[in-house]
Design an enzyme around this catalytic site. Structure first.
Site, PDB file in Angstrom:
ATOM      1  N   SER A  14      -9.737   1.968   2.798  1.00 53.94           N
ATOM      2  CA  SER A  14      -8.834   2.719   1.940  1.00 53.94           C
ATOM      3  C   SER A  14      -7.863   1.837   1.152  1.00 53.94           C
ATOM      4  CB  SER A  14      -8.039   3.730   2.781  1.00 53.94           C
ATOM      5  OG  SER A  14      -7.149   3.063   3.653  1.00 53.94           O
ATOM      6  N   LYS A  28       0.849  -1.190   0.000  1.00 52.68           N
ATOM      7  CA  LYS A  28       0.000   0.000   0.000  1.00 52.68           C
ATOM      8  C   LYS A  28       0.887   1.244   0.000  1.00 52.68           C
ATOM      9  CE  LYS A  28      -3.903   1.957   2.660  1.00 52.68           C
ATOM     10  NZ  LYS A  28      -4.739   1.787   3.865  1.00 52.68           N
ATOM     11  N   SER A  30      -9.783  -0.345   6.984  1.00 54.52           N
ATOM     12  CA  SER A  30      -9.163  -0.152   5.670  1.00 54.52           C
ATOM     13  C   SER A  30      -8.559  -1.408   5.049  1.00 54.52           C
ATOM     14  CB  SER A  30      -8.098   0.942   5.739  1.00 54.52           C
ATOM     15  OG  SER A  30      -8.718   2.198   5.756  1.00 54.52           O
TER      16      SER A  30
END
Lengths: 471, 469
Positions: free
Chosen positions: A148, A73, A172
């Site tokens: 996210s 990420k 997330s």
């Protein structure tokens, strides 16, 4: 054989038997990304050259992930590779150091395949808040991958990465994992070092793996967990109860979270519960009224911390800076106004307000009280129960734009994941079926602090029973 | 005088850099004077993702300072974030302490205008220093991050101070105590001790406090006094004109000795404090505190008493000798080698105050002994001290022997010189006999000259008085 279809453990076994090489894995994934990511949009950065080189030098004897690349990420610092947090503010920012998790993965013989799209600074539940690109749900291109960590879940689901490392502040990892039909773990707060994770809400952020199988997930977790001298909030954790006797297991289902879910999600969770029950577990439906306030408390605490954590992006030392300005104050104000997206600015304002003199007690302090109440309520449950089974999300992946103009509707997407977050508890989402339209549905297993082993063991059982079929 | 009707009410905030080897949240060096931005890392530069880890030594030093300043130590404490934007603050928040400072409720005893007085210490908290802005004519404003993350304690006094003299004495006492504890270099010129003055005025007898101003940028004792005197008059003048004192931060200008408004206080007041989530709150055990307490050296006040009792020094001597702990240690060591500690004190105060590099203590002790035993007179003592400071490798004993410096004290040895002097100074002899007792000095001087300064002047006077009777 298409190597991208194999799990991490399968790849590792094949590597050990010298049936395949690390280079072949790297090439297979780079080809897959080249072919697929134009549609999916999971990656912000693909490390073509670095991946190939690292795969050539990979020492496959180092560990069970040696020679297998990881996708990361884009809010986890990677030395020499841009780390943008999907923000205009950090566009082009290259960290001079690796996050602790990256160091651990590298010393286990893994290497970075690329950096994944996300909601800007981790703020969002659809990855629509990325300032850099759109990521599509691999199951339905008209729908969001969740957020996210939307890029991470989409990449793993679409076979563009064997596994991913992401972060979870209020859901997330789990929510996008549920939306994309993959396995996502948010570990106990303090079990994985946050050093090098660009902070959103420091007291809630945790790094965890996203994988296609539960076993893979456990493998990665065991590599990245542990105390880190550079993160004072990490704990020397004792993970007990590896082997479980399902017939002595007591599992609670929380009515508040079931009630928040749509009919198709509810149905799959009930099915999962009855499967565990058939295996011998005791299932009880409980009420935990305290968690009704968890969502509000979460948004106050996380925004308060974010308002402080994101203050350093002022255009002075690195990151976005406007070209024309009158003086230093004007430079900071303009750079922040232009560099941050709408949602980030909304949270900064919310958090700034919640911490301000005159409002601090009514908001921040009260939210901390609610947090304490939620922690106590969970403690109470875990005195009599081993695990909590809950939906990961109230519904399946929604369409682009469906909630973009209603921030609080978007915030409510986190209703099932936030309780474990503010209590610092480990929670894993695994796919337990699809709805009529073929969209994945995730179930969440929440455990007491440092009960990751138990969660993984039960999740493996459930995974075997559910026989979820990915893309 | 209109000013006599008013009194000033002062509280001081003193920032002191702790002398730890590494910074408070990372392992970068704290050494002063390095090339800009050579002592920084992702943590103290506040790079994305970096996390602070608390330096235990800094906590220990802060507690040590607290104990030396008679504070209570909070057993449960934590770090907090103080949020504000400034280019020298890389994270845009300072990790500090808010409602649970490490130390509270202490005091310092000062002596001002002959009166002893306790100045209360509200709190001492631990925090990180910010970077330094360097204003360059060509390059503009540059940032040096070497100082970012140097550990600081902020010592906040009660508004107990009533004069510039008290303020200066208070800071001097603080400095001396901290020097003894060894937690800081407390060098004002290097910025390891920095002082902000909060000052308000009121009519004498009033119990309400007036609006206060905070004075910044004061980096010497002289400037503390100057800033206070100027600000007192400024505020009194304003009040006399019927104006309201604006609560604000003011900058002291060393060039004209005046203070100038920087910013209104309200602007800076909103710091949005909240507990630092990256550093867990911590407990301080009684054991830990006792361990630090045991390590505390004797502090200046006690030391003063001790010197007065043990060595028979005057208060004045003791005060001067205890100002600096290493000098005091030197004195005590040398005193242990001589039977004449008072002579030693006199020499250190009158001859060695300006001396950066003190002579060998044992040699100095020998000089004191010879002087005390009247083997040498004070002229010779000075001479010996000079050779010692100039690196003469011989012992004082050898120098005395080789250069024939021994004092002449016996009547037999002195008599020829005395007779010679009487013969050569007939006018002074007559004056003396006529009742001008001061005339004796000239004759003594003559004896001193003819003995190359070795004569025992007291003895010579005695003999002369006897002979000329």
């Amino acid at each position: 054989m298409d190597l991208t279809l194999l799990s991490v453990i399968e790849l590792s076994e094949a590597l050990k038997k010298h049936e395949i090489t690390s280079i072949e894995i790297a090439e297979a994934y780079l080809q897959r990304i080249a072919k697929k990511d134009g549609e999916i949009g999971a990656y912000i950065t693909v490390c073509n050259q670095g991946t190939l080189e690292a795969s050539k030098n990979a020492d496959t004897s180092l560990s069970d992930i040696a020679g297998i690349p990881v996708a990361v990420k884009d809010n986890i610092c990677t030395k020499g590779i841009t780390t943008t947090c999907a923000s205009k503010m950090l566009y082009g920012y290259v960290p001079p150091y690796d996050a602790s998790v990256i160091e651990k993965l590298k010393s286990a013989g893994s290497f970075v395949l690329g950096k994944l799209n996300m909601d800007e600074f981790g703020m969002g539940s659809s990855t629509e808040n990325s300032a850099l690109k759109l990521t599509r749900n691999p199951y339905d291109y008209d729908r969001v991958p969740g957020g996210s960590s939307g890029g991470a879940a989409a990449a793993v689901a679409a076979y563009e990465a064997p596994f991913a490392i992401a972060s979870d502040t209020g859901g997330s990892i789990r929510q996008p994992a549920a939306f994309c039909g993959v396995v996502g773990m948010k570990p106990t707060y303090g079990s994985v070092s946050r050093y090098g994770l660009v902070a959103f809400a420091s007291s809630l952020d945790q790094i965890g793996p996203i994988t296609r199988t539960v076993r893979d997930n456990r493998l990665i977790f065991n590599i990245i967990c542990g105390k880190d001298a550079r993160d004072s909030t990490t704990a020397e954790s004792v993970y007990e109860r590896d082997a479980i006797d399902i017939s002595s297991l007591r599992i609670a289902v929380l009515s508040e979270l079931m009630d928040s879910a749509s009919a198709d999600v509810k149905e799959k969770i009930i099915k999962a519960a009855s499967k565990l029950e058939r295996l011998g577990a005791q299932i009880d439906i409980l009420s935990l009224p305290e968690i009704k306030s968890a969502l509000s408390a979460y948004y106050i605490i996380s925004s308060a911390e974010a308002s402080s954590n994101l203050a350093r992006y002022d255009g002075v030392r690195y990151g976005y800076r406007v070209k024309n300005f009158d003086d230093i104050d004007d430079m900071m104000i303009q750079s922040r106004s232009e560099g941050f997206g709408e949602e980030v600015k909304r949270r900064i304002m919310l958090g700034t307000f919640a911490l301000s003199t005159g409002y601090h007690d009514a908001y921040y302090k009260r939210a901390k009280h609610v947090q304490r109440a939620v922690i106590n309520a969970f403690d109470r449950i875990f005195k009599s129960y081993d695990l909590i089974l809950a939906p990961t999300t109230p519904g399946v992946a929604f369409r682009f734009g469906e909630m973009k103009n209603d921030p609080t509707a978007m915030y409510r997407q986190d209703i099932c994941t936030v309780p474990a977050s503010i209590a610092g508890l480990p929670a894993l989402s695994l796919p337990v079926g699809k709805n009529a339209a073929g969209l994945p549905i995730g179930a969440q297993l929440i455990g007491a602090a440092f009960s990751e082993n138990l969660i993984y063991s039960v999740a493996e059982l459930l995974e075997r029973e559910v026989k979820y079929c990915g893309l | 005088m209109v000013y006599d009707v008013y009194e000033m009410v002062i509280g001081l905030e003193v920032h002191v850099e702790l002398k730890t080897e590494t910074k408070i949240f990372c392992s970068c060096s704290t050494a002063f004077g390095a090339e800009p931005n050579t002592q920084c890392c992702p943590v103290c530069m506040g790079l994305p993702g970096a996390l602070p880890t608390l330096n235990k030594k800094a906590v220990e030093y802060a507690i040590k300072a607290g104990l030396a300043l008679n504070c209570d130590i909070n057993r449960y404490t934590r770090m907090d974030r103080k949020n504000y934007f400034y280019p020298d603050l890389p994270k845009a928040y300072q990790i500090s302490q808010y409602d649970l400072p490490l130390c509270k409720n202490g005091y310092v005893e000062i002596e001002s205008s002959g009166k002893r007085k306790k100045i209360g210490i509200t709190r001492i908290h631990l925090e990180e220093d910010a970077g330094k802005l360097i204003h360059d004519a060509d390059a503009g404003t540059l940032i040096d991050c070497n100082r970012c993350g140097v550990p600081l304690i902020e010592i906040v006094s009660e508004p107990d101070i009533r004069s510039a003299e008290e303020a200066v004495t208070y800071v001097k006492s603080l400095r001396s105590i901290l020097l003894y504890t060894g937690v800081s270099d407390v060098k004002m010129q290097e910025g390891s001790l920095r002082c902000d003055v909060n000052l308000s005025v009121r009519r004498r007898g009033d119990s309400m406090l007036g609006n206060r101003c905070e004075l910044k940028n004061i980096n010497s004792f002289r400037f503390i006094a100057e800033a206070i005197e100027y600000e007192f008059r400024r505020q009194v003048d304003a009040v006399e004109r019927g104006e309201l004192i604006v609560i604000e931060t003011r900058r002291f200008d060393q060039n004209d000795g005046k203070t100038y408004a920087m910013r209104p206080k309200e602007d800076a007041g909103e710091y949005r404090f909240f507990p630092e989530p990256d550093i867990p709150a911590f407990l301080i055990s009684d054991d830990y505190i006792s361990k630090i307490a045991v390590e505390l050296p004797m502090l200046p006040d006690a030391k003063k008493e001790m010197l007065m009792v043990k060595y028979g020094l005057t208060k004045y001597d003791a005060e001067l000798l205890t100002e600096n702990p290493s000098r005091c240690e030197y004195y005590e060591f040398a005193a242990s080698k001589t039977n004449y500690p008072k002579i030693l004190a006199n020499i250190m105060i009158s001859e060695l105050t300006e001396c950066a590099c003190l002579p060998d203590a044992e040699m100095l002790a020998q000089i004191c002994n010879f002087s005390g035993e009247e083997r040498i007179n004070s002229n010779t003592a000075k001479k010996l001290l000079t050779s010692l400071l100039n690196g003469d490798k011989r012992t004082p004993e050898d120098i005395i022997r080789e250069e024939n410096l021994e004092q002449i004290s016996s009547v037999e040895a002195l008599m020829p010189f005395v007779e010679e002097a009487i013969a050569g100074n007939q006018k002074s002899v007559n004056d003396y006999k006529a009742g001008k007792s001061a005339a004796l000095k000239a004759i003594v001087g003559s004896v001193m000259r003819s003995t190359s300064g070795r004569a025992n002047a007291v003895k010579v006077s005695e003999i002369l008085a006897d002979v000329l009777k």
